[in-house]
Design a protein around this motif. Sequence first.
Motif, PDB file in Angstrom:
ATOM      1  N   LEU A 176     -20.191  46.721  20.242  1.00 21.94           N
ATOM      2  CA  LEU A 176     -19.662  45.511  20.637  1.00 21.94           C
ATOM      3  C   LEU A 176     -20.697  44.576  20.835  1.00 21.94           C
ATOM      4  CD1 LEU A 176     -16.689  44.422  21.675  1.00 21.94           C
ATOM      5  CD2 LEU A 176     -17.529  44.971  24.121  1.00 21.94           C
ATOM      6  N   GLY A 177     -20.156  43.468  20.007  1.00 24.56           N
ATOM      7  CA  GLY A 177     -21.213  42.305  20.196  1.00 24.56           C
ATOM      8  C   GLY A 177     -20.916  41.272  21.168  1.00 24.56           C
ATOM      9  N   LEU A 178     -22.010  40.948  22.131  1.00 28.16           N
ATOM     10  CA  LEU A 178     -21.730  39.903  23.167  1.00 28.16           C
ATOM     11  C   LEU A 178     -22.555  38.528  22.694  1.00 28.16           C
ATOM     12  CD1 LEU A 178     -22.322  42.338  26.389  1.00 28.16           C
ATOM     13  CD2 LEU A 178     -20.321  41.783  24.876  1.00 28.16           C
ATOM     14  N   ARG A 179     -21.659  37.603  23.099  1.00 28.39           N
ATOM     15  CA  ARG A 179     -22.425  36.158  22.856  1.00 28.39           C
ATOM     16  C   ARG A 179     -22.333  35.450  24.431  1.00 28.39           C
ATOM     17  NH1 ARG A 179     -21.438  34.697  16.721  1.00 28.39           N
ATOM     18  NH2 ARG A 179     -21.253  36.881  15.730  1.00 28.39           N
ATOM     19  N   VAL A 180     -23.381  35.430  24.800  1.00 25.89           N
ATOM     20  CA  VAL A 180     -23.591  34.930  26.175  1.00 25.89           C
ATOM     21  C   VAL A 180     -24.627  33.720  26.318  1.00 25.89           C
ATOM     22  CG1 VAL A 180     -24.431  35.347  28.445  1.00 25.89           C
ATOM     23  CG2 VAL A 180     -23.414  37.406  27.057  1.00 25.89           C
ATOM     24  N   SER A 181     -24.068  32.812  27.127  1.00 24.90           N
ATOM     25  CA  SER A 181     -24.868  31.536  27.520  1.00 24.90           C
ATOM     26  C   SER A 181     -25.079  31.648  29.031  1.00 24.90           C
ATOM     27  CB  SER A 181     -24.011  30.271  27.000  1.00 24.90           C
ATOM     28  OG  SER A 181     -24.782  29.133  27.302  1.00 24.90           O
ATOM     29  N   THR A 182     -26.460  31.215  29.232  1.00 31.10           N
ATOM     30  CA  THR A 182     -26.925  31.260  30.490  1.00 31.10           C
ATOM     31  C   THR A 182     -28.177  30.330  30.793  1.00 31.10           C
ATOM     32  OG1 THR A 182     -27.419  32.941  32.663  1.00 31.10           O
ATOM     33  CG2 THR A 182     -28.321  33.229  30.332  1.00 31.10           C
ATOM     34  N   THR A 183     -27.874  29.837  32.051  1.00 29.53           N
ATOM     35  CA  THR A 183     -29.193  28.947  32.281  1.00 29.53           C
ATOM     36  C   THR A 183     -30.374  29.758  33.210  1.00 29.53           C
ATOM     37  OG1 THR A 183     -28.237  28.660  34.576  1.00 29.53           O
ATOM     38  CG2 THR A 183     -27.777  26.710  32.833  1.00 29.53           C
ATOM     39  N   SER A 184     -29.967  31.245  33.120  1.00 28.31           N
ATOM     40  CA  SER A 184     -30.957  32.073  33.796  1.00 28.31           C
ATOM     41  C   SER A 184     -31.943  32.704  32.396  1.00 28.31           C
ATOM     42  CB  SER A 184     -30.254  33.364  34.464  1.00 28.31           C
ATOM     43  OG  SER A 184     -31.143  34.134  35.057  1.00 28.31           O
ATOM     44  N   ALA A 185     -33.031  32.922  32.936  1.00 26.34           N
ATOM     45  CA  ALA A 185     -33.859  33.657  32.128  1.00 26.34           C
ATOM     46  C   ALA A 185     -33.775  35.040  31.591  1.00 26.34           C
ATOM     47  CB  ALA A 185     -35.334  33.531  32.666  1.00 26.34           C
ATOM     48  N   TYR A 186     -33.023  35.887  32.662  1.00 29.54           N
ATOM     49  CA  TYR A 186     -32.750  37.127  32.190  1.00 29.54           C
ATOM     50  C   TYR A 186     -31.300  37.451  32.890  1.00 29.54           C
ATOM     51  CZ  TYR A 186     -37.209  38.306  30.761  1.00 29.54           C
ATOM     52  OH  TYR A 186     -38.466  38.217  30.240  1.00 29.54           O
ATOM     53  N   TYR A 187     -30.416  38.110  32.406  1.00 28.24           N
ATOM     54  CA  TYR A 187     -29.090  38.515  32.956  1.00 28.24           C
ATOM     55  C   TYR A 187     -28.822  39.959  32.644  1.00 28.24           C
ATOM     56  CZ  TYR A 187     -27.090  38.586  28.295  1.00 28.24           C
ATOM     57  OH  TYR A 187     -26.714  38.929  26.811  1.00 28.24           O
ATOM     58  N   THR A 188     -27.625  40.595  33.322  1.00 24.23           N
ATOM     59  CA  THR A 188     -27.414  42.137  33.235  1.00 24.23           C
ATOM     60  C   THR A 188     -25.984  42.071  32.936  1.00 24.23           C
ATOM     61  OG1 THR A 188     -26.923  42.338  35.663  1.00 24.23           O
ATOM     62  CG2 THR A 188     -29.084  42.746  34.432  1.00 24.23           C
ATOM     63  N   VAL A 189     -25.325  43.200  32.246  1.00 23.68           N
ATOM     64  CA  VAL A 189     -24.057  43.331  31.937  1.00 23.68           C
ATOM     65  C   VAL A 189     -23.642  44.738  32.812  1.00 23.68           C
ATOM     66  CG1 VAL A 189     -22.269  43.506  30.351  1.00 23.68           C
ATOM     67  CG2 VAL A 189     -24.444  42.117  29.778  1.00 23.68           C
ATOM     68  N   ARG A 190     -22.387  44.567  33.300  1.00 24.76           N
ATOM     69  CA  ARG A 190     -21.951  45.835  34.004  1.00 24.76           C
ATOM     70  C   ARG A 190     -20.621  45.905  33.503  1.00 24.76           C
ATOM     71  NH1 ARG A 190     -25.142  43.440  37.611  1.00 24.76           N
ATOM     72  NH2 ARG A 190     -25.955  44.835  39.089  1.00 24.76           N
ATOM     73  N   ALA A 191     -20.313  47.375  33.116  1.00 23.10           N
ATOM     74  CA  ALA A 191     -18.957  47.424  32.485  1.00 23.10           C
ATOM     75  C   ALA A 191     -17.927  48.410  33.386  1.00 23.10           C
ATOM     76  CB  ALA A 191     -19.147  48.209  31.163  1.00 23.10           C
ATOM     77  N   TYR A 192     -17.002  47.605  33.588  1.00 12.51           N
ATOM     78  CA  TYR A 192     -16.059  48.154  34.874  1.00 12.51           C
ATOM     79  C   TYR A 192     -14.837  48.587  34.147  1.00 12.51           C
ATOM     80  CZ  TYR A 192     -19.268  46.507  38.469  1.00 12.51           C
ATOM     81  OH  TYR A 192     -20.247  46.239  39.504  1.00 12.51           O
ATOM     82  N   ARG A 193     -14.533  49.975  34.171  1.00 11.13           N
ATOM     83  CA  ARG A 193     -13.085  50.327  33.750  1.00 11.13           C
ATOM     84  C   ARG A 193     -12.036  50.083  34.716  1.00 11.13           C
ATOM     85  NH1 ARG A 193      -9.494  54.160  33.907  1.00 11.13           N
ATOM     86  NH2 ARG A 193      -8.179  54.649  31.968  1.00 11.13           N
ATOM     87  N   MET A 194     -10.923  49.379  34.618  1.00 10.12           N
ATOM     88  CA  MET A 194      -9.782  49.160  35.601  1.00 10.12           C
ATOM     89  C   MET A 194      -9.158  50.132  35.963  1.00 10.12           C
ATOM     90  SD  MET A 194     -11.452  46.552  36.339  1.00 10.12           S
ATOM     91  CE  MET A 194     -10.482  45.755  37.502  1.00 10.12           C
ATOM     92  N   GLY A 195      -8.697  50.645  37.133  1.00  5.26           N
ATOM     93  CA  GLY A 195      -7.877  51.959  37.331  1.00  5.26           C
ATOM     94  C   GLY A 195      -7.558  51.822  38.625  1.00  5.26           C
TER      95      GLY A 195
END
Length: 467
Positions: free
Chosen positions: A39-58
Amino acid sequence: MEAENALAGSPDWRISRRGPARAIEGFADRVSVRPGERLGLRVSTTSAYYTVRAYRMGWYGGARARLVWRSAALPGVLQPPAMLDPDTRTARAKWCETARIDTSGWPEGSYLLRLDTQDGQAQRFMPVTVRSASAAGRTVIMNSVATWQAYNRWGGADLYRGVTGRRGSRSLQVTFDRPYENRQGAGQFLPYEAPLIALAERMGLPLAYTTGVDVARRPDFLMGAAAMVSLGHDEYWSPEQRRHVTRARDTGTNLAVLGANCCYRRIRFEASAVGPDRNVVCYKDDYAKDPGFQRGSPPTHDFRRTPGSDPESSLLGVLYDGYPVDAPYVVSHPEHWLLAGTGAGAGDSFPHLVGVEFDRVNAAHPTPRPVEILAHSPVVCKGRPSYADTAYLSLPGGAGVFATGTMRWVEALDAGAPGGGKASHGLGARAGHFTRTVTANVLWAFAKGPAGRARPAEDNLAVHYRT
């Protein structure tokens, strides 16, 4: 889903720090993937670094989500502002890919990816569906992604208003190539879909997950499914999606419509520079100006309008009747098996449960019979008296169809429920108990196979309307 939901949940999945506008936001290059696809992500941020967390909803014991995957720190990029197409007035994010993630080991389901800035002071969601390969024997949850996009005002324009705020400046098509402005990036998923997913997974039903885009792409996916669920706001459908749902219903797949204004607008999916089926085309009153219509495609306006009139009632048994309303929901047929366990009697009402859009049975339009009306709620919409109807139908192919007639049904599932958000619109615990009980009755019955064959409807239309 019982084994999955027995795993420990992640109560901290919700966004607690919004941070400044545009501090972090993003979108995925696909609305759905199969487990193991990238899965390709296209993220914009003012931060030098960021993280991604994947939450499955249930359900997860009331936590409502489970952390399935977390990225390492990723370098941040501040991407350009929205671009507005001069011909279609489409707001688009022409962003480069910033990360590519592997979904191996991710169970099928509806996910929220959460973006966090390096300091944790800004967070946003990105929704994605990890779709099922097969629906055979299962109850299908169909995420209403085209409708989420129709109401997405990121970049200042959606299918209702443009950057000037006037209807005449609205977009003629919208695109998945941009973040969601609504609800911290989650679009319409949280109020109109997540409460039903929590209930269905808590019940331990065999579930399959997909999106309206995927149903349109895959003609045979729904064939053999026990049931399909349309969620709280599922307004925008392509002709292909409708055709595939109709064929499954006509061969015995039950259909539960847990909202209102379903299958109202006819759309077309087109490719963007990012990939196939990324643009949602809907010219509405200007359908004759649509280049696709001029080339022979169906008009992109309301299904009930000419040319190409095909009112949604022929599929659903109910017809969209108006907006906005806020009215009590009134029970008229309490002895019906779908209302068992609710404790409701004839004339009992639930304040605010009818809204903000509503449907009714209207035999002046194509309507499958027999049809039973279970709730017949008086409403006044813009000075016009009418009714919102909850209905149950049975069809010759054996399918049962259940339609709530109100858009607030899925939201009400959370009223007084463990792990639910704050009850909205003044919906109380009584409404929560009632809607959860009826929905569970529907889902249990529909999961067993063609409910119309086992429990045929007993037509009572003449009790409520002169026909």
